[in-house]
Every structure is written in C-alpha cells, then in structure tokens.
Design a protein around this motif. Sequence first.
Motif, mmCIF file in Angstrom:
data_model
loop_
_atom_site.group_PDB
_atom_site.id
_atom_site.type_symbol
_atom_site.label_atom_id
_atom_site.label_comp_id
_atom_site.label_asym_id
_atom_site.label_seq_id
_atom_site.Cartn_x
_atom_site.Cartn_y
_atom_site.Cartn_z
ATOM 1 N N SER A 1 -3.652 -1.072 -2.322
ATOM 2 C CA SER A 1 -3.416 -2.053 -1.266
ATOM 3 C C SER A 1 -2.148 -2.856 -1.543
ATOM 4 O O SER A 1 -1.337 -3.102 -0.624
ATOM 5 C CB SER A 1 -4.619 -2.994 -1.156
ATOM 6 N N SER A 2 -1.955 -3.257 -2.775
ATOM 7 C CA SER A 2 -0.735 -3.993 -3.115
ATOM 8 C C SER A 2 0.506 -3.119 -2.982
ATOM 9 O O SER A 2 1.583 -3.597 -2.616
ATOM 10 C CB SER A 2 -0.850 -4.551 -4.532
ATOM 11 N N ILE A 3 0.368 -1.818 -3.246
ATOM 12 C CA ILE A 3 1.507 -0.899 -3.087
ATOM 13 C C ILE A 3 1.917 -0.833 -1.618
ATOM 14 O O ILE A 3 3.112 -0.821 -1.289
ATOM 15 C CB ILE A 3 1.140 0.490 -3.628
ATOM 16 N N VAL A 4 0.937 -0.798 -0.724
ATOM 17 C CA VAL A 4 1.260 -0.755 0.706
ATOM 18 C C VAL A 4 1.998 -2.033 1.122
ATOM 19 O O VAL A 4 2.988 -1.995 1.858
ATOM 20 C CB VAL A 4 -0.022 -0.571 1.538
ATOM 21 N N GLU A 5 1.532 -3.173 0.647
ATOM 22 C CA GLU A 5 2.199 -4.431 1.000
ATOM 23 C C GLU A 5 3.604 -4.511 0.410
ATOM 24 O O GLU A 5 4.524 -5.043 1.040
ATOM 25 C CB GLU A 5 1.351 -5.617 0.520
ATOM 26 N N ARG A 6 3.770 -3.974 -0.785
ATOM 27 C CA ARG A 6 5.112 -3.938 -1.364
ATOM 28 C C ARG A 6 6.023 -3.051 -0.538
ATOM 29 O O ARG A 6 7.200 -3.359 -0.322
ATOM 30 C CB ARG A 6 5.043 -3.427 -2.813
ATOM 31 N N GLU A 7 5.481 -1.966 -0.040
ATOM 32 C CA GLU A 7 6.261 -1.061 0.801
ATOM 33 C C GLU A 7 6.690 -1.757 2.098
ATOM 34 O O GLU A 7 7.812 -1.574 2.573
ATOM 35 C CB GLU A 7 5.406 0.170 1.134
ATOM 36 N N LEU A 8 5.796 -2.583 2.631
ATOM 37 C CA LEU A 8 6.104 -3.278 3.880
ATOM 38 C C LEU A 8 6.916 -4.558 3.651
ATOM 39 O O LEU A 8 7.352 -5.194 4.618
ATOM 40 C CB LEU A 8 4.802 -3.633 4.616
ATOM 41 N N GLY A 9 7.118 -4.949 2.394
ATOM 42 C CA GLY A 9 7.910 -6.147 2.093
ATOM 43 C C GLY A 9 7.150 -7.442 2.213
ATOM 44 O O GLY A 9 7.767 -8.526 2.251
ATOM 45 N N ASN A 10 5.821 -7.425 2.246
ATOM 46 C CA ASN A 10 5.003 -8.628 2.344
ATOM 47 C C ASN A 10 4.693 -9.140 0.939
ATOM 48 O O ASN A 10 3.660 -8.818 0.344
ATOM 49 C CB ASN A 10 3.703 -8.346 3.105
ATOM 50 N N VAL A 11 5.605 -9.961 0.407
ATOM 51 C CA VAL A 11 5.460 -10.424 -0.972
ATOM 52 C C VAL A 11 4.237 -11.313 -1.127
ATOM 53 O O VAL A 11 3.469 -11.185 -2.107
ATOM 54 C CB VAL A 11 6.738 -11.161 -1.424
ATOM 55 N N ASN A 12 4.039 -12.202 -0.210
ATOM 56 C CA ASN A 12 2.906 -13.119 -0.324
ATOM 57 C C ASN A 12 1.572 -12.373 -0.264
ATOM 58 O O ASN A 12 0.641 -12.666 -1.032
ATOM 59 C CB ASN A 12 2.973 -14.170 0.791
ATOM 60 N N GLU A 13 1.481 -11.416 0.647
ATOM 61 C CA GLU A 13 0.241 -10.640 0.741
ATOM 62 C C GLU A 13 0.048 -9.771 -0.506
ATOM 63 O O GLU A 13 -1.083 -9.612 -0.986
ATOM 64 C CB GLU A 13 0.281 -9.754 1.994
ATOM 65 N N GLU A 14 1.153 -9.275 -1.003
ATOM 66 C CA GLU A 14 1.070 -8.477 -2.229
ATOM 67 C C GLU A 14 0.569 -9.334 -3.388
ATOM 68 O O GLU A 14 -0.311 -8.910 -4.157
ATOM 69 C CB GLU A 14 2.453 -7.906 -2.564
ATOM 70 N N ARG A 15 1.114 -10.596 -3.505
ATOM 71 C CA ARG A 15 0.664 -11.474 -4.586
ATOM 72 C C ARG A 15 -0.815 -11.834 -4.407
ATOM 73 O O ARG A 15 -1.577 -11.866 -5.373
ATOM 74 C CB ARG A 15 1.519 -12.734 -4.603
ATOM 75 N N ARG A 16 -1.208 -12.066 -3.177
ATOM 76 C CA ARG A 16 -2.603 -12.424 -2.932
ATOM 77 C C ARG A 16 -3.556 -11.310 -3.335
ATOM 78 O O ARG A 16 -4.589 -11.548 -3.980
ATOM 79 C CB ARG A 16 -2.781 -12.764 -1.451
ATOM 80 N N LEU A 17 -3.209 -10.097 -2.937
ATOM 81 C CA LEU A 17 -4.070 -8.958 -3.280
ATOM 82 C C LEU A 17 -4.134 -8.750 -4.791
ATOM 83 O O LEU A 17 -5.214 -8.460 -5.346
ATOM 84 C CB LEU A 17 -3.559 -7.695 -2.589
ATOM 85 N N LEU A 18 -3.007 -8.882 -5.474
ATOM 86 C CA LEU A 18 -2.999 -8.698 -6.921
ATOM 87 C C LEU A 18 -3.820 -9.773 -7.616
ATOM 88 O O LEU A 18 -4.576 -9.485 -8.565
ATOM 89 C CB LEU A 18 -1.558 -8.698 -7.444
ATOM 90 N N GLU A 19 -3.680 -11.003 -7.169
ATOM 91 C CA GLU A 19 -4.448 -12.079 -7.802
ATOM 92 C C GLU A 19 -5.934 -11.924 -7.536
ATOM 93 O O GLU A 19 -6.769 -12.152 -8.428
ATOM 94 C CB GLU A 19 -3.934 -13.425 -7.287
ATOM 95 N N GLU A 20 -6.285 -11.527 -6.323
ATOM 96 C CA GLU A 20 -7.709 -11.281 -6.036
ATOM 97 C C GLU A 20 -8.250 -10.121 -6.863
ATOM 98 O O GLU A 20 -9.383 -10.169 -7.367
ATOM 99 C CB GLU A 20 -7.899 -11.008 -4.551
ATOM 100 N N GLY A 21 -7.416 -9.085 -6.978
ATOM 101 C CA GLY A 21 -7.844 -7.946 -7.793
ATOM 102 C C GLY A 21 -8.025 -8.314 -9.243
ATOM 103 O O GLY A 21 -8.969 -7.860 -9.911
ATOM 104 N N LEU A 22 -7.145 -9.192 -9.777
ATOM 105 C CA LEU A 22 -7.274 -9.598 -11.174
ATOM 106 C C LEU A 22 -8.494 -10.479 -11.400
ATOM 107 O O LEU A 22 -9.068 -10.483 -12.500
ATOM 108 C CB LEU A 22 -6.002 -10.331 -11.612
ATOM 109 N N LYS A 23 -8.899 -11.224 -10.409
ATOM 110 C CA LYS A 23 -10.130 -11.993 -10.537
ATOM 111 C C LYS A 23 -11.340 -11.076 -10.645
ATOM 112 O O LYS A 23 -12.294 -11.366 -11.372
ATOM 113 C CB LYS A 23 -10.286 -12.937 -9.346
ATOM 114 N N LEU A 24 -11.274 -9.973 -9.902
ATOM 115 C CA LEU A 24 -12.396 -9.029 -9.939
ATOM 116 C C LEU A 24 -12.317 -8.081 -11.134
ATOM 117 O O LEU A 24 -13.347 -7.708 -11.717
ATOM 118 C CB LEU A 24 -12.424 -8.218 -8.636
ATOM 119 N N PHE A 25 -11.102 -7.688 -11.494
ATOM 120 C CA PHE A 25 -10.908 -6.697 -12.562
ATOM 121 C C PHE A 25 -9.852 -7.220 -13.540
ATOM 122 O O PHE A 25 -8.720 -6.727 -13.571
ATOM 123 C CB PHE A 25 -10.480 -5.354 -11.970
ATOM 124 N N PRO A 26 -10.176 -8.203 -14.348
ATOM 125 C CA PRO A 26 -9.161 -8.796 -15.235
ATOM 126 C C PRO A 26 -8.708 -7.879 -16.367
ATOM 127 O O PRO A 26 -7.662 -8.114 -16.966
ATOM 128 C CB PRO A 26 -9.868 -10.041 -15.778
#
Length: 794
Positions: free
Chosen positions: A527-552
């Motif tokens: 999911s973060s790769i797709v957002e990086r591809e689309l240039g959505n930095v904020n959405e990419e950061r949000r997805l990564l941070e949410e993912g790290l909360k679930l899978f640290p």
Amino acid sequence: NCSLHLASKISSPPQNKSIALFQLRPEIGDYSARNKKKRFESFVPVPDTLLEKARQEQEHVTALDPKSRAAGGTETPWAQTPVTDLTAVGEGRGTVLSLKLDRLSDSVSGLTVVDPKGYLTDLKSMKITSDAEISDIKKARLLLRSVTQTNPKHPPGWIAAARLEEVAGKLQSARQLIQRGCEECPKNEDVWFEACRLASPDESKAVIARGVKAIPNSVKLWLQAAKLETSDLNKSRVLRKGLEHIPDSVRLWKAVVELANEEDARMLLHRAVECCPLHVELWLALARLETYDQAKKVLNKAREKLNKEPAIWITAAKLEEANGNTQSVSKVIERGIRSLQREGLDIDREAWLKEAEAAERAGSVLTCQAIVKSTIGVGVDDEDRKRTWVADAEECKKRGSIETARAIYAHALSVFVAKKSIWLKAAQLEKSHGTRESLEAILRKAVTYNPKAEVLWLMGAKEKWLAGDVPAARAILQEAYAAIPISEEIWLAAFKLEFENNEPERARMLLTKARERGGTERVWMKSSIVERELGNVNEERRLLEEGLKLFPSFFKLWLMLGQMEDRIGHVGKAKEVYENGLKHCPGCIHLWLSLASLEERINGLSKSRAFLTMARKKNPATPELWLAAIRAELRHGNKKEADSLLAKALQECPTSGILWAAAIEMVPRPQRKSKSSDAIKRCDHDPHVIAAVAKLFWHDRKVDKARSWLNRAVTLAPDIGDFWALYYKFELQHGNADTQRDVLKRCIAAEPKHGERWQAISKAVENSHQPVDAILRKVVLALGAEENPNAAEP
C-alpha cells in the motif's frame, strides 16, 4: 724309457702359467697313505694359440659397439647410444614364437586350443625387416608345415600357413597352400573365405562357386558370392539360388528383399513367412507393405504362429492409428496385454515403456499413450505409484520422450486427481514443451479439481498476463478470489496485475479491501509503494506509521519510512526512524548500513565508523558490515586502514565470497592472481569470487576464459542482477549480436531481483514499471569506470 721321458718333463720348469700340477690325495678315511707310494700326474703344456682359439669359440657376442661401422653402427658417442643385448632379444623372440606355434600345433581330435584368428592377425601384421625375422618365418613355415602334414584336416593350420606366405610376400605360394586346404577341408567355410580373399578378382567368383558347391547350405558363402557381384540383378539371382538350398535362412531372405522393389518384395515376403514362420521381422515387414485389410490378415496369421510376441500387437495398434481408427488403438493394446498374460508371458513394465517411447519416435502418439495407460501400473505397489510414475515421467522428459511423459502424467492425474504436485509437474512440462493452449487447458483442469490450490490459480493468471490478455488474467484472479476469499496471495497477485499495468487506482482499491480484511505486513508495504508511486507523501507516511504500530518487528517498513524521510530532505527524522527501527530489529543489517551511510553524509567518517563498529559487535561474523567499513575507509583515502579491516574481516569470515572478491580488487595488479587462487581455495563455488576472477581474465584480454567464468557466475546465482549486467557489458565489448541476444534473453527469463547495483536502480521510483531488459541496460551504464576492465590502474 717312458718313465724317464715323463720324469724329465716334470723336472723341467713350466713354460705357461696355465699348467697346473695336481697331487693325488687319498680318499677320506684312508689313513694308510703314508705307507703307500706317492704318485704324481701332470698335464702337458698347451700352446697359447690353441687356448685363444677355444676361448673365441665359446664366446657370445652380446652387444654391438655403436662406434663400430662393421657392426652396422656409426660414430655416435658411446654415452648417447644404449647397448642392445642381442642375445636376450634373440632368445625372447624365439621363446614367444615357439610358445605361439606350440599352442597352435597342440590339437586334440583336430580341434585347436588357440584362437586361430588372433594368431593369423598377428601374422598378417608382421613385416620382414631383418635376417632374424626371415629366420623366424622359416621356423614358422617349418612348424606350420608340420601342422598341415600331421593333421591335414585342421583348417586353421592351412589358413595360418597361407597367411604366413602372404606376409612373406609369396602370394602364389599362399594361393597354392589355401587351395590344398580347400581340397583337404572342403566342408569348412573359413578355408573357402580365405581362398576367396587370396584369389585374384577374376578367380574369386570361381573359388566361391566351388565353395557353395561343396557347402550348399552355407549362408555366409552365399552372401559372399552375392557380394562379389556388381549389379543388383546378379546379386538377387545368387541369393535366390541360395534360397533354393537354404529356404529357412532369414539372412538370405532379408538380403534378397532389400534388393527387390515393393511389388517383388511383397511376393518374396509371402514366401519368406511360409519358410520362416517364427521370425517376427518378416511378418512385420510384410504387414507394412500390404494394404490395410491384407495387413490385418497378415498380423492375424502372425499372432497364430507367434502368440507370445508383443511386437505384433504393437504393430497392429500402429496400423489402426495410421488408418484413423483412434478408438481401436487402446482396445488392441488392451487385448494384446490380456492375450500375452493368458499365454503366461510376464509383462515387463520397463520394456513396454521403451516400446512406448519407440512408438512416439515413430509418430504413433496414440499407440504410445495406449501402451502407457495399459502397462504403467504393472508391478507397482499402491503406496509407490505416485513416486514411481513421477520419476518415470521425469526420466522420459530427460530423454526427450515428451509424449510418453505427458501420457504418464495424464494417467497419474486420472488416479491422483487431487494431487497438486502432479498438476504442477504436468503444467511445467506443458510450459517448457507444449503450447500456450495446452498449458491453459491443463491449468483450467487443475483448478477445477483443486480449487483451493493458490499456486495453480496464480500460474494460470500469470500465463494469461504474459500472453498479453490482461482481462483474462483478471477474470482468473476473480474466480480464484471467489474460490479462496481469504487468500492474501490472490489479493497481492491482483494488486500486482493492476499495478504493473498502470492501474494504480484499481491497485489502491484492492489493497484497501485487503487491509480491511486484516492483511499482513506485506499488504501495508504494498500500500505504501502505491502511494509512493502516486506521489502522496503524507498518505505514504500514514500507512507506514500505521503498519509499524501493527507490525513493529517488520524491518522493511522501518527502512521505507527512513528512506522516505531522507528522500524529502528530513535527514534528522530519517536518522531517528533508523534508530527506532534498530531498537525493534537489532539484527537487521540493512538498517545498520542505512544509518551508517546517513551518518557518513551528515557527520563524516568518524561517526559512521562508530556505528559500523557497534553493528559488528552486535552482529559478529557479518561480511556485509565489514565490507561497508572497508569501503568507507577507501572512500576517504585510508588504504592502510582498509587493508587492516579486510585482514580482520577475513579472519572472522574466512569463507565470505564478497570479502574475497573485495580482496582481489584491492590488491595491486601483480598480486591479484595469487589472491584469486587463495579465494578459490576458500570458496570455489561462490558467485562473487567467480565474477571477480572473470573480471581479472577480462583485464588480461583472455576473452574465452572471462566469458566462461561470467557464465558460471550467472549460472550459480541467476537471481543477482549485478552479474547479468557485468556479463552483458562484457558481451557488448567482446561479443557479437548473437551472444548479446543470448545473455539478454537468459537475463529476462531469470528475472533477477537482487544485487547491490540492481536493486538501487530497479527500486527507484522512476524505474518501478521498467521491464528487465531496460533495467539491465541502466545497470550496465551505472557500472561506470570502477567496473571497466580497461580503466587505468591507480
């Protein structure tokens, strides 16, 4: 007077030292010698000339003086010419020849105990080059004359005598001897063959004619007589004449049929099967020449005569297949198996599989399949069937018998319809040797019987995608999702299909649904790769941070977050992310390397060195950390420190290929050969070492060796793209269009994913949808002067 004369001779002084006086002594035990009158004897002195003559008569000349021209030598220095022991040579030759002749003449009831052919071959290879060999031939002639006189009915003796004369160059004598042998042994084939060989071309026909007259039932003589003829018509006449005397000779029938046209051959074979009804080849040859109806009658007659011959049933099945009766092929084979079993014949599964392969090579595919279906399970236990059949199919595949392997898999799948491994094997066979249609058909059947097998659905979708039919691939994945709604692999495959075909919105939607259904860490990463591809930095950061909360503990999310912050210029945040990631994943080498590289850019070498030292303490015996430290020192010109680190690294990791490859490149040019030898001794199958040695050959313009070692490197590690780039660059410089095309094709088939330079380019945002060949060319350009063997040495 005599006594006075003898006394005067004794009293006179001797004229030669060789004269001895002997006093007669009494025998042992005779103690009365003192009372007896002493008697003396003496020898009259012999002239010196007589003694010398006696010595010369008893002397043997055992060596040639190489300096003596009288002995046939030259003025060659003694040290350069060995002394030849003529006595030993003569005795040895005489011993060997006498042994052979004694064994030849040692016969009992006219039967020799030695192989005459071997001895005759030895005689034929003799060459007369000296008087000694002439003497040996005379001895052989004398012994062979004795053999032929004492046992004139012994054919090998006459043959040996004739060949001896032939070797001696007396061809006329040889012909006379063998003629006498024919007269003495008129019923022996070998004598007539020898007479034919020794005779002149004009007389050979007459000789062989007398031979067949003397032995009219000799097949060999009739065949030889036909061989002497020049035209096929005359050869056929001779063979037909022979068949009048030997009507049951299969060899004569075969020879005469080969010379005839199709119509005559059919007539001859009709007569041949009457005369030789138990020879299956004649029946089969006749069936091949007849029409369909007549061939069936011929094969039926053959089955009556030869009820235990499998070849007749197989030929009947081939006949039905050739005439379009596809339904009858399997019935014929089944009837044949039952009939042979009733006759008590054991069905050998291996032999029948070979017959199936032979039928495939002959183009009879249906017969091949029928044989496999009827015999593949004979003698195999139920618990061993799957393993045995898969092994049989793989062996047939190795031998190139694809139809036989396909038939084995088809039968195995009819029995084990739910075995996913057999379906995969059959699909791989179709992928490598079949068509797209056949592969799609077998995959469609596979998912019908195994709807829960993810790999079969994914394989079918991928094949449709590779064929360019994206809607069909999408439809297959939809069916797969309906069959396995909880499969994450299906979701990710659907995402990849949409993402690679420039459908980011579809991909985002699929991943959103997957996250809602409780996807794993891979879903968050994609999911973060797709957002990086689309240039959505904020959405990419949000997805990564949410993912790290679930899978640290998933290090890739930490890496991606740190790289994102570094990419947008937030260096401090990137460092903080890496440090937090190392708290959760202290054993992640990639996080340590990323942090060290960031510190080197921010604070210089000393801070980076400290982090790398800490990393090595927490992760000992890690070659990647040592290599990063060595390269950091080299980048700042600290060659001695880099050498010291390399020595310590090789002590801690003595079998690391990447460290040995670095050692080969770091030493001066004269020492690289010895360093390469040490590296190969330590890790001879490591692809990094192989590639380093290949570059060394490239430096030295040893093109063939460099190509061989580069090919070995990509064979050992086809997943490392750096080696493919190096290989392709080499072919661009030293190869031709064919070799370049071959390397490019192999690289595309391998689909490499790893490699230091390969990953740096393939994972860049601008290259996310680039094909393999485009990535390969970019990596070749990025290799730069450091990988160029023609660059100047520092």
